[in-house]
Scaffold this active site. Structure first.
Site, mmCIF file in Angstrom:
data_model
loop_
_atom_site.group_PDB
_atom_site.id
_atom_site.type_symbol
_atom_site.label_atom_id
_atom_site.label_comp_id
_atom_site.label_asym_id
_atom_site.label_seq_id
_atom_site.Cartn_x
_atom_site.Cartn_y
_atom_site.Cartn_z
ATOM 1 N N CYS A 1 -23.339 54.084 75.567
ATOM 2 C CA CYS A 1 -23.040 53.980 76.997
ATOM 3 C C CYS A 1 -24.322 54.345 77.712
ATOM 4 C CB CYS A 1 -21.907 54.911 77.401
ATOM 5 S SG CYS A 1 -21.618 54.933 79.177
ATOM 6 N N THR B 1 -25.509 47.723 81.037
ATOM 7 C CA THR B 1 -24.278 48.442 80.732
ATOM 8 C C THR B 1 -23.784 47.988 79.372
ATOM 9 O OG1 THR B 1 -21.901 48.518 81.243
ATOM 10 C CG2 THR B 1 -23.148 46.729 82.204
#
Length: 237
Positions: free
Chosen positions: A196, A83
Site C-alpha cells: 500500500c 496506488t
C-alpha cells in the site's frame, strides 16, 4: 526523457511521496539541476473511497480511465497509477489508452525475484490482501504470496484508512505492524511486500527481520528508469 504521467490522489499523502521519489531518482541518475518531466492528475480520494466502500469498481475504473486519458492528452508517454488497491481496475483504466501503464505489481514481482525470494508476505488495504487481483498478478510471476489472518488484515487496513491517508503516523501503529510482519515471517514469508503506498510512511526495512519490498519506491524508480531509457517495461502477465 519520457514524460511520466502520475495518476494520484489516492491518497495525496502517497502521491507526494511518489513525486519526491521520482525526482530524487532523476537527481541520482542525472545530477545537476535535472528533475523529472512529469504531469500529475490528482483525483478526489473521497469519491474513490466511496466507490471502494460501495463496491462500485466499474465506476472507479471509468473515472480512472478518464484521468489516464487526460494524462495522455497532457503529453504523458506512459502512466503510473500511484496506488496499489486501484490496480484492481487496471485493465479498465488502460482501456483505449494509447500509452502504456507501468503496472505496480509487475515492478514489485521483478524486484522480489531478483532478490531470489519465492514466498512473500503481503501487507496492504483489506481489498488488496483479501481479493485475488493483486495476489494473482504476483502469482503469475511465479511467486507464492501469504496474507495475514483476518484480525491482522483488519488492523492493517484500519491503520491505513484511519491514520496514514490522513498523514497520522504513531509509534503504537508501527508496533502493531511489526507484530503482523513477525507473524507473516513465522508463517514462512521470506520477504514482506509493503503493498500500500502509504505503508512506507509508517514502516521501513528496519521493522522486519526479512527483506522488505516498498512498492512505492520500487514503482517510482522503475518509472524513472523507463523514462530515461535505462530499462524496459517489466514483463506483463
Amino acid at each position: 526523457m519520457k514524460v511520466i504521467g502520475l495518476l494520484g490522489g489516492m491518497s495525496w499523502e502517497s502521491s507526494a511521496e511518489y513525486y519526491r521519489l521520482v525526482n530524487e531518482r532523476v537527481r541520482e541518475l542525472r545530477g545537476g539541476y535535472h528533475s523529472a518531466r512529469a504531469v500529475l492528475y490528482s483525483v478526489d480520494f473521497a469519491e474513490i473511497e466511496a466507490m471502494q466502500a460501495e463496491g462500485r469498481w466499474e465506476d472507479a475504473g471509468q473515472e480512472l480511465n478518464r484521468a489516464a486519458r487526460a494524462l495522455e492528452a497532457a503529453g504523458a508517454d506512459f502512466v503510473v497509477l500511484c496506488t496499489n488497491t486501484m490496480h484492481k481496475v487496471a485493465d479498465r483504466l488502460a482501456d483505449g489508452l494509447g500509452v502504456p501503464l507501468l503496472h505496480l505489481a509487475d515492478t514489485t514481482a521483478v524486484a522480489i525475484k531478483a532478490a531470489g525470494i519465492e514466498r512473500a508476505g503481503l501487507l496492504g488495504t483489506g481489498f488488496t490482501m483479501a481479493q485475488p487481483f493483486y495476489r494473482e498478478r504476483l502469482a503469475a510471476h511465479g511467486l507464492d504470496v501469504l496474507v495475514p489472518d483476518e484480525e491482522d488484515r483488519e488492523t492493517v487496513h484500519r491503520i491505513i484508512y484511519d491514520e496514514l491517508v490522513h498523514g497520522v503516523v504513531t509509534e503504537d501503529s508501527r508496533e502493531r505492524y511489526r507484530e503482523v510482519i513477525a507473524r507473516l515471517v513465522e508463517a514462512g514469508a521470506e520477504g514482506v511486500i509493503y503493498g500500500c503506498t502509504e505503508i512506507e510512511l509508517l514502516v521501513g526495512p528496519e521493522d522486519s527481520s526479512v527483506p522488505t519490498f516498498p512498492t512505492t519506491r520500487l514503482h517510482a524508480e522503475a518509472a524513472v528508469d523507463y523514462a530515461l531509457g535505462k530499462a524496459s517495461l517489466p514483463p506483463s502477465v
